[in-house]
Design an enzyme around this catalytic site. Sequence first.
Site, PDB file in Angstrom:
ATOM      1  CG  HIS A  64      -0.391   0.309   2.513  1.00  0.00           C
ATOM      2  ND1 HIS A  64       0.025  -0.669   3.394  1.00  0.00           N
ATOM      3  CD2 HIS A  64      -0.149   1.478   3.141  1.00  0.00           C
ATOM      4  CE1 HIS A  64       0.490  -0.101   4.496  1.00  0.00           C
ATOM      5  NE2 HIS A  64       0.405   1.207   4.367  1.00  0.00           N
ATOM      6  CG  ASP A 109       0.034  -4.060   2.611  1.00  0.00           C
ATOM      7  OD1 ASP A 109       0.460  -3.485   1.598  1.00  0.00           O
ATOM      8  OD2 ASP A 109      -0.228  -3.458   3.679  1.00  0.00           O
ATOM      9  CD  GLN A 196      -1.701   7.690  11.928  1.00  0.00           C
ATOM     10  OE1 GLN A 196      -1.238   8.428  12.777  1.00  0.00           O
ATOM     11  NE2 GLN A 196      -2.752   6.935  12.141  1.00  0.00           N
ATOM     12  N   GLY A 197       3.190   6.382   9.263  1.00  0.00           N
ATOM     13  CA  GLY A 197       4.568   6.609   8.874  1.00  0.00           C
ATOM     14  C   GLY A 197       5.467   5.410   9.099  1.00  0.00           C
ATOM     15  CG  ASP A 198       6.037   3.444  12.566  1.00  0.00           C
ATOM     16  OD1 ASP A 198       7.156   3.973  12.396  1.00  0.00           O
ATOM     17  OD2 ASP A 198       5.355   3.618  13.586  1.00  0.00           O
ATOM     18  CB  SER A 199       3.001   1.993   6.227  1.00  0.00           C
ATOM     19  OG  SER A 199       1.703   1.825   6.674  1.00  0.00           O
TER      20      SER A 199
END
Length: 252
Positions: A64, A109, A196-199
Amino acid sequence: MTMAAVLLGATMAAPAAQAAPGDPTTQVVGGTLSAQGEFPWLVRLSMGCGGALYSPTLILTAGHCVSGTGANTSITVTAGVVDLQSPSRITRTSNYVYRSPGYSGGGDDWALIRISSPITTLPTLPIATTTAYNSGTFTIAGWGATYEGGPQQRYQRKATVPFVSDASCQASYGSDLIPSEEICAGYTSGGVDTCQGDSGGPMFRRDAAGNWIQVGITSWGYGCARAGYPGVYTEVSTFASAIRSAATSLGG
């Protein structure tokens, strides 16, 4: 996946929580600062995601976080530092992206990013090829937000989270969870999580020889560190063969 769930990285905006496909917003909540060189294979991607050096020329990240498969020179990779502004940082530009052909917004993913020239001064992170390490306590790390909805960070942070069984995780997420493709980790009381931002960053632990091995890829969750809602990670062992095959086709 319901609208309350958000993927932790960067390609589509979503209305809330851990981050949405394309929402360049998943850092570690409840963590501490990483030491320089502690996780040398961890990298930062310019779209607001994390990743790990799979080989000197390939970065393993979340599906993603990227827009699709094909030539792509738009991604900058920052490696070798915990401080993203450090003058000793290593940078590379992407030249090709391979996104799992099974990815369509949920499950499958994962993606590989090929970089313009190899990074030979840093070690790579091996991936789990069996389910042997899909339990116990895991380490998570990244530059994402330190609280839900917060800003991403300059300095890398880390935390440890315990395995959560498929049954317990499905009790929280219902049909949004794909147990055969995803692994969950976190505390019942919340407080520690990717955000958010660790994906795209790795979830990892020690193998039988004491070496780091990647068992998950930070994927999604309901918010960040909420009680009763553990983080959800791509189960790397499920896709190990497909990742290896794709890596070979990319010359890595």
